[in-house]
Design a protein around this motif. Structure first.
Motif, PDB file in Angstrom:
ATOM      1  N   ASN A 108       0.842  -1.196   0.000  1.00 45.83           N
ATOM      2  CA  ASN A 108       0.000   0.000   0.000  1.00 45.83           C
ATOM      3  C   ASN A 108       0.881   1.251   0.000  1.00 45.83           C
ATOM      4  O   ASN A 108       1.941   1.277   0.641  1.00 45.83           O
ATOM      5  CB  ASN A 108      -0.904   0.019   1.238  1.00 45.83           C
ATOM      6  CG  ASN A 108      -1.908  -1.118   1.232  1.00 45.83           C
ATOM      7  OD1 ASN A 108      -2.615  -1.323   0.256  1.00 45.83           O
ATOM      8  ND2 ASN A 108      -1.965  -1.868   2.331  1.00 45.83           N
ATOM      9  N   LEU A 109       0.415   2.273  -0.692  1.00 42.28           N
ATOM     10  CA  LEU A 109       1.142   3.538  -0.762  1.00 42.28           C
ATOM     11  C   LEU A 109       0.275   4.657  -0.202  1.00 42.28           C
ATOM     12  O   LEU A 109      -0.912   4.762  -0.530  1.00 42.28           O
ATOM     13  CB  LEU A 109       1.520   3.865  -2.207  1.00 42.28           C
ATOM     14  CG  LEU A 109       2.377   2.836  -2.957  1.00 42.28           C
ATOM     15  CD1 LEU A 109       2.606   3.283  -4.385  1.00 42.28           C
ATOM     16  CD2 LEU A 109       3.703   2.632  -2.249  1.00 42.28           C
ATOM     17  N   LYS A 110       0.872   5.482   0.627  1.00 42.32           N
ATOM     18  CA  LYS A 110       0.161   6.613   1.214  1.00 42.32           C
ATOM     19  C   LYS A 110       0.974   7.876   0.983  1.00 42.32           C
ATOM     20  O   LYS A 110       2.145   7.953   1.375  1.00 42.32           O
ATOM     21  CB  LYS A 110      -0.050   6.384   2.712  1.00 42.32           C
ATOM     22  CG  LYS A 110      -0.761   7.540   3.414  1.00 42.32           C
ATOM     23  CD  LYS A 110      -0.874   7.277   4.913  1.00 42.32           C
ATOM     24  CE  LYS A 110      -1.519   8.474   5.632  1.00 42.32           C
ATOM     25  NZ  LYS A 110      -1.588   8.248   7.103  1.00 42.32           N
ATOM     26  N   LYS A 111       0.372   8.852   0.351  1.00 45.88           N
ATOM     27  CA  LYS A 111       1.058  10.122   0.063  1.00 45.88           C
ATOM     28  C   LYS A 111       0.806  11.100   1.205  1.00 45.88           C
ATOM     29  O   LYS A 111      -0.334  11.367   1.581  1.00 45.88           O
ATOM     30  CB  LYS A 111       0.538  10.697  -1.259  1.00 45.88           C
ATOM     31  CG  LYS A 111       1.236  11.957  -1.747  1.00 45.88           C
ATOM     32  CD  LYS A 111       0.829  12.216  -3.196  1.00 45.88           C
ATOM     33  CE  LYS A 111       1.391  13.509  -3.740  1.00 45.88           C
ATOM     34  NZ  LYS A 111       0.535  14.657  -3.429  1.00 45.88           N
ATOM     35  N   THR A 112       1.870  11.628   1.777  1.00 50.61           N
ATOM     36  CA  THR A 112       1.743  12.540   2.905  1.00 50.61           C
ATOM     37  C   THR A 112       1.798  13.995   2.445  1.00 50.61           C
ATOM     38  O   THR A 112       2.432  14.308   1.433  1.00 50.61           O
ATOM     39  CB  THR A 112       2.857  12.299   3.940  1.00 50.61           C
ATOM     40  OG1 THR A 112       2.729  13.245   5.001  1.00 50.61           O
ATOM     41  CG2 THR A 112       4.240  12.446   3.314  1.00 50.61           C
ATOM     42  N   VAL A 113       1.157  14.858   3.195  1.00 56.95           N
ATOM     43  CA  VAL A 113       1.192  16.293   2.892  1.00 56.95           C
ATOM     44  C   VAL A 113       2.108  17.026   3.860  1.00 56.95           C
ATOM     45  O   VAL A 113       2.302  18.242   3.739  1.00 56.95           O
ATOM     46  CB  VAL A 113      -0.230  16.913   2.959  1.00 56.95           C
ATOM     47  CG1 VAL A 113      -1.117  16.297   1.902  1.00 56.95           C
ATOM     48  CG2 VAL A 113      -0.839  16.721   4.348  1.00 56.95           C
ATOM     49  N   ASP A 114       2.674  16.324   4.826  1.00 55.75           N
ATOM     50  CA  ASP A 114       3.572  16.946   5.793  1.00 55.75           C
ATOM     51  C   ASP A 114       4.929  17.242   5.168  1.00 55.75           C
ATOM     52  O   ASP A 114       5.313  16.633   4.162  1.00 55.75           O
ATOM     53  CB  ASP A 114       3.761  16.033   7.010  1.00 55.75           C
ATOM     54  CG  ASP A 114       2.502  15.902   7.843  1.00 55.75           C
ATOM     55  OD1 ASP A 114       1.724  16.870   7.882  1.00 55.75           O
ATOM     56  OD2 ASP A 114       2.294  14.827   8.446  1.00 55.75           O
ATOM     57  N   THR A 115       5.667  18.151   5.769  1.00 53.42           N
ATOM     58  CA  THR A 115       7.015  18.463   5.291  1.00 53.42           C
ATOM     59  C   THR A 115       8.000  17.427   5.818  1.00 53.42           C
ATOM     60  O   THR A 115       7.708  16.703   6.785  1.00 53.42           O
ATOM     61  CB  THR A 115       7.458  19.847   5.778  1.00 53.42           C
ATOM     62  OG1 THR A 115       7.547  19.840   7.218  1.00 53.42           O
ATOM     63  CG2 THR A 115       6.472  20.922   5.318  1.00 53.42           C
ATOM     64  N   LEU A 116       9.166  17.388   5.219  1.00 56.22           N
ATOM     65  CA  LEU A 116      10.187  16.445   5.666  1.00 56.22           C
ATOM     66  C   LEU A 116      10.586  16.739   7.109  1.00 56.22           C
ATOM     67  O   LEU A 116      10.721  15.811   7.923  1.00 56.22           O
ATOM     68  CB  LEU A 116      11.411  16.526   4.750  1.00 56.22           C
ATOM     69  CG  LEU A 116      12.576  15.602   5.124  1.00 56.22           C
ATOM     70  CD1 LEU A 116      12.152  14.141   5.046  1.00 56.22           C
ATOM     71  CD2 LEU A 116      13.778  15.864   4.231  1.00 56.22           C
ATOM     72  N   ASP A 117      10.774  18.009   7.441  1.00 58.99           N
ATOM     73  CA  ASP A 117      11.171  18.372   8.807  1.00 58.99           C
ATOM     74  C   ASP A 117      10.148  17.885   9.827  1.00 58.99           C
ATOM     75  O   ASP A 117      10.501  17.362  10.886  1.00 58.99           O
ATOM     76  CB  ASP A 117      11.336  19.887   8.925  1.00 58.99           C
ATOM     77  CG  ASP A 117      12.576  20.387   8.203  1.00 58.99           C
ATOM     78  OD1 ASP A 117      13.447  19.556   7.897  1.00 58.99           O
ATOM     79  OD2 ASP A 117      12.664  21.606   7.947  1.00 58.99           O
ATOM     80  N   LYS A 118       8.869  18.058   9.496  1.00 60.34           N
ATOM     81  CA  LYS A 118       7.810  17.641  10.423  1.00 60.34           C
ATOM     82  C   LYS A 118       7.795  16.122  10.579  1.00 60.34           C
ATOM     83  O   LYS A 118       7.623  15.605  11.698  1.00 60.34           O
ATOM     84  CB  LYS A 118       6.455  18.127   9.915  1.00 60.34           C
ATOM     85  CG  LYS A 118       5.302  17.841  10.860  1.00 60.34           C
ATOM     86  CD  LYS A 118       4.001  18.469  10.362  1.00 60.34           C
ATOM     87  CE  LYS A 118       2.848  18.204  11.335  1.00 60.34           C
ATOM     88  NZ  LYS A 118       1.586  18.830  10.864  1.00 60.34           N
ATOM     89  N   LEU A 119       7.981  15.414   9.474  1.00 56.35           N
ATOM     90  CA  LEU A 119       7.983  13.950   9.531  1.00 56.35           C
ATOM     91  C   LEU A 119       9.158  13.432  10.351  1.00 56.35           C
ATOM     92  O   LEU A 119       9.013  12.510  11.165  1.00 56.35           O
ATOM     93  CB  LEU A 119       8.038  13.379   8.106  1.00 56.35           C
ATOM     94  CG  LEU A 119       6.800  13.594   7.242  1.00 56.35           C
ATOM     95  CD1 LEU A 119       7.077  13.167   5.805  1.00 56.35           C
ATOM     96  CD2 LEU A 119       5.601  12.817   7.803  1.00 56.35           C
ATOM     97  N   LEU A 120      10.327  14.034  10.146  1.00 56.45           N
ATOM     98  CA  LEU A 120      11.515  13.596  10.877  1.00 56.45           C
ATOM     99  C   LEU A 120      11.377  13.908  12.365  1.00 56.45           C
ATOM    100  O   LEU A 120      11.757  13.100  13.212  1.00 56.45           O
ATOM    101  CB  LEU A 120      12.759  14.275  10.303  1.00 56.45           C
ATOM    102  CG  LEU A 120      13.142  13.891   8.872  1.00 56.45           C
ATOM    103  CD1 LEU A 120      14.371  14.672   8.413  1.00 56.45           C
ATOM    104  CD2 LEU A 120      13.403  12.389   8.761  1.00 56.45           C
ATOM    105  N   ALA A 121      10.810  15.065  12.673  1.00 55.84           N
ATOM    106  CA  ALA A 121      10.629  15.437  14.074  1.00 55.84           C
ATOM    107  C   ALA A 121       9.656  14.507  14.777  1.00 55.84           C
ATOM    108  O   ALA A 121       9.792  14.234  15.981  1.00 55.84           O
ATOM    109  CB  ALA A 121      10.125  16.889  14.158  1.00 55.84           C
TER     110      ALA A 121
END
Length: 464
Positions: A108-121
């Motif tokens: 399954n693939l899910k496309k996120t709308v968050d930024t990379l910084d937010k995801l890493l944090a």
């Protein structure tokens, strides 16, 4: 609608429009992009290709080849981040989710709308990242990309089928040591021209392939006033794009300083100045023109840019059937004939720390299958494969280029990009803003303007 969000060419186009910026509509940046596809069902390595591709392109006979249908990684949900390729939700479903699901229901693939910084944090790093070649450095700084050299060998991915300029740039981004992702579509430079204007003034149509010098002469013949209407022969690329196409960097990594005063910098700027110096080009002291002059007002005879950008501009203006226009290849430098607009493409990056890397490989292989690459091409996302059959169907899902001489754009190849640095965006903004204005409007000598800009860049951009 055919191009709701076009390209990571989108980042490049934000400044391609002179009125403040080759996407944001007024800052649309298409920057447009060429992509490899070698697998459909069972992946078979091709035996043909340039000898200089062998190091990283040719499959290693000592490594067993995997079959894309033999995925045994189990259920996986991949989080996919699109940084700047302009992949819409609809396109993500059509080109990513559906083809993968058809072969591997457990992925399954899910496309996120968050930024990379937010995801890493949040501790939820993406499994895959979609990014432009120009922005791959940002991913490397975040220590995200996996070197896919071994994956290429294991799955028999033969990069000889890639547009050569794309693969060369991919190698360059990895310092010739690593392949940090797989390209999945590209943009391409073209030039559109208004044949009604050529007919009006009895000037022969442009040739399929032209040098900038030939373009300049045509521009002179078509920049004139008639019946109270001012016509512009051609709007050339901005100085930043001219440097990119010629392979001229604006930062010297060895010296750690901006570099704007070499003979090559002056040579390119001098050529550009000739376009701005055509009598009638400057408009009441203003050196910038809007693309509306071509697409909406039909007062511009020729305009070079990205093939994807043209679709967006016609869509916005609603004038694709309002006048007689056609297409030629993007102009080249006389000493670099056959090389058009700079190479520009999108890359699918696998997170080297991701939990589902094997599943991510299957997504990449699906993207590069001829089936999916053909779908990309029909939808107006140019395939990275140098495949005539796939290129012939480019844009079929849109009527914009129907009946046009679109295949002429492939008579030139993308130009290699110069070395880049993290300082480039600000230095380039300085060039296409203050520096060009000081020369074209204020009459400053080119050498003086570039020397002043170099000093300013080193004091205000590089040192801080």
């Amino acid at each position: 609608m055919f191009w709701k969000a076009i390209s990571f060419a989108c980042l490049r186009l934000s400044n391609d429009i002179y009125s403040g910026g080759h996407i944001q509509l007024n800052k649309l940046r298409m920057a447009s992009l060429s992509f490899i596809a070698i697998v459909t069902g069972t992946l078979v390595a091709c035996s043909q290709g340039p000898s200089n591709d062998k190091d990283k392109a040719a499959p290693d006979a000592s490594v067993p080849k995997a079959n894309s249908t033999d995925y045994k990684g189990g259920a996986a949900e991949l989080l996919v981040l699109d940084v700047n390729t302009g992949t819409t939700d609809e396109q993500f479903q059509k080109f990513f989710v559906e083809p993968v699901k058809a072969k591997h229901p457990q992925i399954n693939l899910k496309k996120t709308v968050d930024t990379l910084d937010k995801l890493l944090a949040a501790g939820t790093a993406p499994d895959m990242v979609l990014v432009s070649n120009a922005s791959l450095a940002t991913m490397l700084e975040a220590d995200i990309p996996e070197d896919l050299t071994q994956m290429f060998k294991t799955y028999g991915v033969n990069t000889a089928q890639l547009e050569p300029a794309v693969f060369q740039q991919l190698q360059k981004l990895g310092d010739q040591k690593a392949l940090y992702g797989l390209p999945f579509y590209m943009n391409y430079g073209i030039m559109v021209h208004n044949r009604d204007i050529f007919d009006k003034f009895g000037v022969p149509y442009p040739k399929d392939v032209m040098t900038y010098e030939e373009l300049l002469e045509l521009g002179k013949k078509l920049t004139r006033s008639d019946g109270g209407t001012n016509y512009i022969g051609v709007m050339p690329p901005d100085l930043r794009q001219m440097y990119w196409q010629y392979g001229v960097p604006v930062f010297d990594k060895t010296k750690g300083k901006s570099s704007l005063t070499s003979d090559r910098h002056v040579q390119v700027f001098s050529l550009l100045k000739q376009f701005y110096s055509i009598p009638g080009y400057l408009d009441n002291g203003k050196h910038s023109h809007s693309v509306d002059l071509f697409f909406k007002e039909q007062r511009m005879a020729m305009y070079p840019n990205w093939v994807a950008a043209m679709v967006t501009f016609f869509d916005r203006a609603g004038t694709k059937d309002a006048f007689n226009w056609n297409v030629t290849a993007h102009p080249s430098y006389s000493d670099k004939q056959g090389l058009g607009k700079e190479v520009d493409f999108a890359i699918a990056v696998v997170n080297k720390s991701g939990k589902y890397r094997e599943a991510a490989y299957q997504v990449l292989l699906s993207l590069y299958s001829q089936e999916v690459q053909t779908k990309f091409s029909k939808a107006g996302r140019l395939s990275v494969l140098k495949n005539d059959e796939i290129r012939k169907v480019y844009g079929e899902d849109s009527s914009v280029y129907k009946g046009k001489n679109l295949q002429s754009m492939f008579k030139v190849s993308p130009s290699p990009l110069p070395d880049s640095s993290k300082y480039d965006p600000k230095i380039n903004a300085l060039l296409i803003g203050e520096v060009v204005k000081s020369v074209m409007v204020d009459g400053t000598d080119i050498n003086t303007a570039l020397r002043n800009a170099e000093d300013k860049a080193n004091k205000e951009i590089v040192i801080p």
